[in-house]
Design an enzyme around this catalytic site. Structure first.
Site, PDB file in Angstrom:
ATOM      1  N   ASN A   8       0.877  -1.173   0.000  1.00  7.25           N
ATOM      2  CA  ASN A   8       0.000   0.000   0.000  1.00  7.25           C
ATOM      3  C   ASN A   8       0.915   1.225   0.000  1.00  7.25           C
ATOM      4  OD1 ASN A   8      -1.856   1.995   0.443  1.00  7.25           O
ATOM      5  ND2 ASN A   8      -2.625   1.175   2.380  1.00  7.25           N
ATOM      6  N   HIS A 179     -12.882   3.483  -0.148  1.00  8.38           N
ATOM      7  CA  HIS A 179     -12.842   2.559   0.995  1.00  8.38           C
ATOM      8  C   HIS A 179     -13.496   1.212   0.661  1.00  8.38           C
ATOM      9  CE1 HIS A 179     -12.556   6.277   3.790  1.00  8.38           C
ATOM     10  NE2 HIS A 179     -11.367   5.721   3.706  1.00  8.38           N
ATOM     11  N   ARG A 239      -9.689  16.555   5.886  1.00  3.54           N
ATOM     12  CA  ARG A 239     -10.539  16.888   4.723  1.00  3.54           C
ATOM     13  C   ARG A 239     -11.925  17.301   5.218  1.00  3.54           C
ATOM     14  NH1 ARG A 239      -9.761  11.198   1.965  1.00  3.54           N
ATOM     15  NH2 ARG A 239      -8.307  10.749   3.641  1.00  3.54           N
ATOM     16  N   GLU A 377      -8.232  -4.339   5.381  1.00  2.69           N
ATOM     17  CA  GLU A 377      -8.119  -4.154   3.931  1.00  2.69           C
ATOM     18  C   GLU A 377      -6.987  -5.005   3.349  1.00  2.69           C
ATOM     19  OE1 GLU A 377      -8.102  -0.174   5.304  1.00  2.69           O
ATOM     20  OE2 GLU A 377      -9.206   0.516   3.560  1.00  2.69           O
TER      21      GLU A 377
END
Ligand code: ADP
Length: 394
Positions: A8, A179, A239, A377
């Site tokens: 990742n 996601h 954000r 994940e």
């Protein structure tokens, strides 16, 4: 032992995990990362039992960018004994309009993925860098791309579009949602821990540094709070979440901000950090008695409740609500405040179970099950990678 490497790659960190393969099962063997790329590079990795395998700091010039970090990680990974690398699985943020599944990477696929760089300029180039390098160094090791967007590709057109002239949609301006690997993992996990609800109507709240919610029907995504980019929806660490586009126009035309300056503001200086002026870290905000921290938390919870209502409308009601990721898995108070806003949907929190960090945190009488599911994940990427190399070999 046969192994899968999961990668990742971001701009300031490169995360990796090694999974051993035994039959159809995957066992996490190594979890590591190089953080502080270009500033204070540090390679750390832990074994299956949590023991430290390496902890090495570098001079900033020695690991000044992602390719240098990949080289440093590789230099260490090849010293690991007892693993036979069978495949590499990569997290790739954008699969564009077409990729609804993970894919085995070849030169043609890589070109397609590179063509989506303008859809995710901050992430996609970083995600593709280790793929290119591994293709050069280990051309015989199969590589698989797993996308954050793929899980949402089944949304109906009326949910996938913006009310803009159709040409923009055709050019790729769509509500992709992100996601997806996390939601896919949770959807699979629910079949084991909440077998009835898993096939019903579920909202999953992925509340981490990045935050979004997904509406699942029968285990499939039908709506998401994120859209064209990972800026939309819930407020996040840095954000803002949903923002009137008029604010962006105002900043550019009246405040003279450049596109780069607005991008820096929206990706790195807004959200909990911007609103509180204290921190992007929910733990620090919860520990603070500064009213600005309280405002940021109240705003976060308020927006989570509103967005839950929106997704509940998309599903015509819900059977379960799932909390996951850093905040969702670990913060009992945030879960409790959000759950209060779900009472009108029939959710009743069990405060003791919530405080104890149980997997089921609703009362027996609650019409909506409230659950906590730790996401994974990387395991999802490893599973996809194993499945693809096996199906391509047969
Ligand atoms: P990412 O993987 O997107 O970097 P995580 O899923 O690890 O993010 O979530 C990070 C967030 O989770 C941070 O805001 C952090 O403060 C928050 N977090 C972790 N543990 C707790 C906790 N015990 N209470 C509140 N927030 C927490």
């Amino acid at each position: 032992m046969d192994a899968i490497l999961v990668v990742n790659a971001g701009s300031s960190s490169l995360k990796f995990q090694v999974f051993g393969i035994q039959g159809a099962n995957l066992y996490r063997q190594v979890r590591g990362q190089i953080g502080g790329i270009g500033t204070r590079p540090r390679l750390q990795a832990k074994g299956a039992d949590g023991s430290a395998l390496v902890d090495r700091s570098y001079a900033a010039e020695a690991v000044r960018d992602l390719p240098a970090a990949i080289a440093a990680a590789r230099e260490w990974l090849v010293t690991l004994e007892g693993f036979e690398l069978r495949a590499i699985g990569h997290r790739v943020v954008h699969g564009g309009p077409d990729f609804a599944q993970p894919v085995l990477i070849d030169a043609i696929v890589l070109d397609r993925l590179a063509s989506y760089q303008d859809l995710a300029p901050l992430h996609q180039p970083n995600n593709l860098a280790p793929i290119r390098l591994a293709m050069e160094i280990n051309p015989d090791v199969p590589q698989v791309a797993c996308f954050d967007t793929a899980f949402h590709r089944g949304h109906p057109d009326h949910a996938d579009c913006y009310a803009l002239p159709r040409a923009f949609y055709d050019q790729g301006v769509r509500r992709y949602g992100f996601h997806g690997l996390s939601y896919e993992y949770v959807a699979e996990h629910l079949r084991k821990v909440a077998s009835e609800e898993a096939f019903g109507k579920v909202i999953v709240a992925h509340l981490g540094s990045g935050a979004s919610m997904c509406a699942l029907r029968d285990g499939h995504s039908v709506e998401s709070t994120m859209g064209f980019t990972a800026l939309d929806g819930l407020p996040m660490g840095t954000r803002p979440g949903q923002l009137d586009p008029g604010v962006v126009l105002y900043l550019i035309s009246e405040k003279g901000m450049s596109a780069d300056a607005v991008s820096e503001l929206l990706y790195h200086e807004a959200g909990l950090k911007g609103l509180s002026g204290i921190s992007n870290d929910m733990r620090e905000l919860l520990a603070s008695d500064d009213p600005r921290a309280s405002l940021a938390i109240e705003h976060f919870v308020h927006r989570c409740r509103l967005n839950a209502g929106m997704l509940a409308a998309a599903l015509d009601g819900i059977d379960a609500f799932v909390f996951t990721a850093g905040v969702g898995e670990n913060s009992a108070p945030i879960r409790a405040w959000i759950a209060e806003g779900l009472a009108w949907l029939g959710a009743e929190l069990d405060p003791a179970a919530n405080d104890a960090g149980a997997a089921l945190i609703s009362t027996a009488a609650s019409r909506v099950k409230l659950l906590v599911v730790p996401t994974d994940e990387e395991l999802m990427i490893a599973r996809h990678t194993l499945a693809l190399i096996r199906s391509s070999a047969s």
